[in-house]
Design a protein around this motif. Structure first.
Motif, short mmCIF file in Angstrom:
data_model
loop_
_atom_site.label_atom_id
_atom_site.label_comp_id
_atom_site.label_asym_id
_atom_site.label_seq_id
_atom_site.Cartn_x
_atom_site.Cartn_y
_atom_site.Cartn_z
N THR A 48 3.08 5.81 7.81
CA THR A 48 3.19 4.64 6.95
C THR A 48 3.35 5.08 5.50
O THR A 48 2.54 5.83 4.98
CB THR A 48 1.92 3.76 7.07
OG1 THR A 48 1.76 3.38 8.43
CG2 THR A 48 2.04 2.51 6.21
N PRO A 49 4.42 4.61 4.84
CA PRO A 49 4.63 5.01 3.44
C PRO A 49 3.54 4.42 2.54
O PRO A 49 3.07 3.32 2.75
CB PRO A 49 5.99 4.43 3.08
CG PRO A 49 6.24 3.36 4.08
CD PRO A 49 5.48 3.71 5.31
N ARG A 50 3.15 5.21 1.53
CA ARG A 50 2.12 4.78 0.60
C ARG A 50 2.68 4.70 -0.82
O ARG A 50 3.53 5.48 -1.19
CB ARG A 50 0.96 5.77 0.60
CG ARG A 50 0.08 5.63 1.81
CD ARG A 50 -0.89 6.79 1.87
NE ARG A 50 -1.43 7.10 3.15
CZ ARG A 50 -0.79 7.31 4.28
NH1 ARG A 50 0.50 7.23 4.31
NH2 ARG A 50 -1.40 7.60 5.40
N GLU A 51 2.16 3.76 -1.55
CA GLU A 51 2.50 3.63 -2.96
C GLU A 51 1.20 3.43 -3.73
O GLU A 51 0.28 2.77 -3.25
CB GLU A 51 3.41 2.42 -3.19
CG GLU A 51 4.78 2.54 -2.58
CD GLU A 51 5.65 1.33 -2.89
OE1 GLU A 51 5.40 0.67 -3.91
OE2 GLU A 51 6.55 1.06 -2.11
N TYR A 52 1.15 4.00 -4.93
CA TYR A 52 -0.05 3.86 -5.75
C TYR A 52 -0.26 2.40 -6.14
O TYR A 52 -1.35 1.88 -6.08
CB TYR A 52 0.07 4.73 -7.00
CG TYR A 52 -1.09 4.54 -7.95
CD1 TYR A 52 -2.36 5.03 -7.64
CD2 TYR A 52 -0.94 3.84 -9.14
CE1 TYR A 52 -3.43 4.84 -8.49
CE2 TYR A 52 -2.01 3.65 -9.99
CZ TYR A 52 -3.24 4.16 -9.66
OH TYR A 52 -4.30 3.96 -10.50
N ASN A 53 0.82 1.76 -6.54
CA ASN A 53 0.75 0.36 -6.96
C ASN A 53 1.89 -0.39 -6.26
O ASN A 53 2.95 -0.59 -6.84
CB ASN A 53 0.88 0.28 -8.48
CG ASN A 53 0.59 -1.12 -8.99
OD1 ASN A 53 0.12 -1.96 -8.25
ND2 ASN A 53 0.88 -1.35 -10.26
N PRO A 54 1.69 -0.80 -5.01
CA PRO A 54 2.79 -1.44 -4.29
C PRO A 54 3.20 -2.76 -4.93
O PRO A 54 2.36 -3.51 -5.45
CB PRO A 54 2.21 -1.67 -2.90
CG PRO A 54 0.75 -1.67 -3.08
CD PRO A 54 0.47 -0.77 -4.24
N LYS A 55 4.48 -3.02 -4.90
CA LYS A 55 5.00 -4.27 -5.47
C LYS A 55 5.04 -5.29 -4.35
O LYS A 55 5.85 -5.21 -3.44
CB LYS A 55 6.38 -4.04 -6.05
CG LYS A 55 6.34 -3.14 -7.25
CD LYS A 55 7.72 -2.88 -7.80
CE LYS A 55 7.58 -1.92 -8.97
NZ LYS A 55 8.74 -1.14 -9.21
#
Length: 108
Positions: A48-55
């Motif tokens: 699962t892709p991760r983002e620090y601050n998902p939009k």
């Protein structure tokens, strides 16, 4: 006739759910199923892709109407429509610079 398994302690005969639970409690494949599900969860977590601050886009609009001197009942009855009027073809910069007079020119 149907044979019903009666537990040795004299309790009620088991229904289908009880028989299925007993089968899984005494089966050697139960541990393999648990391990497979656990590893599947780890794999899903790893890919699962991760983002620090998902939009996260949430479609919403905030409409603020200033009506000095209006009673609370008048404000409750006020209906604001953004479906047309003078702002229909305006860009974001034009809307940000809109005046009260332009807003009051709305046909409804």
């Amino acid at each position: 006739t149907t044979s019903t398994a009666v537990p040795a302690d004299g309790a009620e005969p088991l229904n289908i759910a009880g028989k299925l639970a007993r089968m899984f409690l005494h089966s050697k494949i139960t541990l393999l199923i648990i391990i497979a599900l656990f590893l599947t969860g780890l794999l899903a977590l790893a890919v699962t892709p991760r983002e620090y601050n998902p939009k996260i886009v949430v479609p919403a609009a905030n409409i603020i109407v200033a009506k000095p001197g209006a009673s609370p009942d008048e404000v409750r009855r006020l209906i604001v429509t953004a479906s047309g009027g003078p702002f229909r073809n305006w860009g974001a910069e034009e809307i940000a610079a809109a005046t009260v007079e332009q807003a009051l020119a709305h046909p409804t």
